[in-house]
Design an enzyme around this catalytic site. Structure first.
Site, PDB file in Angstrom:
ATOM      1  N   LYS A 218      53.968  46.152  44.472  1.00 56.41           N
ATOM      2  CA  LYS A 218      53.979  45.467  45.761  1.00 56.41           C
ATOM      3  C   LYS A 218      52.578  44.979  46.145  1.00 56.41           C
ATOM      4  CE  LYS A 218      58.356  45.935  47.137  1.00 56.41           C
ATOM      5  NZ  LYS A 218      58.846  46.942  48.081  1.00 56.41           N
TER       6      LYS A 218
ATOM      7  N   ARG B 136      62.202  53.273  43.116  1.00 62.70           N
ATOM      8  CA  ARG B 136      62.687  51.991  42.579  1.00 62.70           C
ATOM      9  C   ARG B 136      61.505  51.294  41.918  1.00 62.70           C
ATOM     10  NH1 ARG B 136      63.043  46.675  44.499  1.00 62.70           N
ATOM     11  NH2 ARG B 136      64.945  45.547  43.870  1.00 62.70           N
TER      12      ARG B 136
END
Length: 397
Positions: A340, A374
């Site tokens: 991210k 995840r």
């Protein structure tokens, strides 16, 4: 004369009972002392001065305390947040008194009791995934990301044909993934939304192939109820909704009808918060209420704090520091930090060089109690998870 003395760090009641056992404390005495050993802070929002003053007096009367706004004393303000501080024993005594109080304080008693129960630790249980089973609480589960999109921020275009998607899913299963999370629409900042038909065309052929080719549950990352319905009919096992039942009013009914587990992610437009974690908890409580009213079983709900969605880099890092505050919900937690921008902006690295930063966030998330991570880099993150589990999960059971 010098004595050997050190601080003892214990994160749950099982830990304090183990320390009592080492000392040789009587079993009955251990049961009496354990509720005195843990100190909890609870924050209650938007109380009237009358409610806040009664709550403070009850806490003081049992040896705890409550911080309120200065204007509470003379009722010169309309609302105040309240920070409660006390031991489990003190809270339980206060709960008994609050049940007898007017002005809605009995509801606070009910919520305090629920929160105390949830903070006692989530028990190991089996998540029924429409014929497949996942054990939550024994070890951290790894969800492998499979984006069949041309424009996802990290792997867009790599797996957007059937053959490459199936090969990647097999590879992730071989590397230790417990779940495959299939996404047909990019959610990167500035992405262009796609039509229902286009999303179906991307994900349904892959689902049909994956249910034949892999043995682990398939999760579908979508906010569209019709995509979820057809995906479940074709054999998908889990729905991962990045808007927590709020983007499509039919989503809750679809998930309930098929008895599927549901991941609900925190999300919002913009990055303005009154209280970051308090607003997130309120968001989840509202979505949980939507789910339960639609017939979704509470045991089928998983929450995701939504790292990278509706938050600045600084807010994402704050959420990472405060992940354990989600424990009050008593639900499994999924954490998605893989590659991210929080990592990229902190380390000044492009998506394909963020594996170490991802590993750090995964390890910290597991130490904070998350149940599922995840990730894109399954092999590496399985190793991170197993090592962190050996330390963190052993300490918590």
């Amino acid at each position: 004369m010098s004595f050997n003395l050190h601080n003892v760090v214990i994160i749950n009641k099982a830990g304090i009972l183990e320390e009592f056992k080492k000392i040789g404390v009587d079993g009955g005495g251990a049961g009496v002392m354990a509720p005195k050993a843990f100190h909890y802070l609870f924050k209650v929002y938007d109380l009237t001065p009358r409610q806040a003053n009664i709550l403070k007096q009850e806490m003081l009367g049992k040896g705890g305390d409550a911080a309120v706004a200065r204007g509470c004393v003379d009722a010169s303000i309309e609302k105040t947040d309240v920070l409660l501080t006390g031991t489990e024993k003190q809270y339980r005594a206060v709960i008994k008194k609050l049940r007898l109080q007017p002005f809605g304080l009995a509801k606070i008693a009910e919520q305090l009791e629920e929160a105390l129960a949830n903070l006692g630790g989530r028990k190991v249980r089996v998540l029924e995934c429409r014929g497949k089973h996942l054990v939550l609480g024994e070890r951290t589960l790894v969800m492998g990301i499979l984006n069949v999109t041309p424009d996802s921020f990290s792997d867009g275009g790599k797996f957007n044909n059937l053959e490459s998607a199936v090969m990647q899913a097999r590879r992730m299963e071989d590397e230790g993934a417990d779940i495959i999370d299939l996404g047909g629409e990019s959610t990167r900042p500035g992405h262009t939304p796609i039509s229902l038909e286009e999303e179906l065309g991307r994900v349904i052929p892959v689902i049909k192939a994956l249910v034949q080719e892999v043995g682990i549950p398939i999760s579908v990352d979508t906010t569209k109820a019709e995509v979820a319905r057809i995906a479940l009919e074709e054999g998908a096992h889990i729905i991962n909704d990045q808007w927590s039942l709020r983007a499509d009013p039919n989503m809750a009914a679809v998930v309930a009808e098929h008895g599927a587990p549901l991941v609900m992610m925190h999300n919002q437009n913009g990055t303005e918060y009154k209280d970051l974690m308090g607003d997130m908890i309120r968001f989840f409580r509202e979505s949980i209420d939507i789910a339960l009213k639609a017939g979704i079983e509470r045991n089928n709900i998983i929450v995701d704090p939504g790292i990278g969605f509706g938050k600045t880099v600084e807010q994402n890092i704050e959420v990472m520091r405060r992940l354990k505050e989600l424990d009050c919900l008593g639900l499994p937690v999924l954490l998605g930090t893989s590659r991210k921008s929080m990592i990229g902006k902190t380390l000044d690295l492009p998506p394909d060089q963020r594996v170490e930063g991802t590993g750090a966030t995964v390890a910290l998330g597991i130490a904070a109690g998350v149940d599922i991570v995840r990730v894109h880099d399954v092999k590496e993150m399985v190793r991170v998870a197993r090592m962190t589990d050996a330390i963190a999960r052993r300490a918590s059971h």
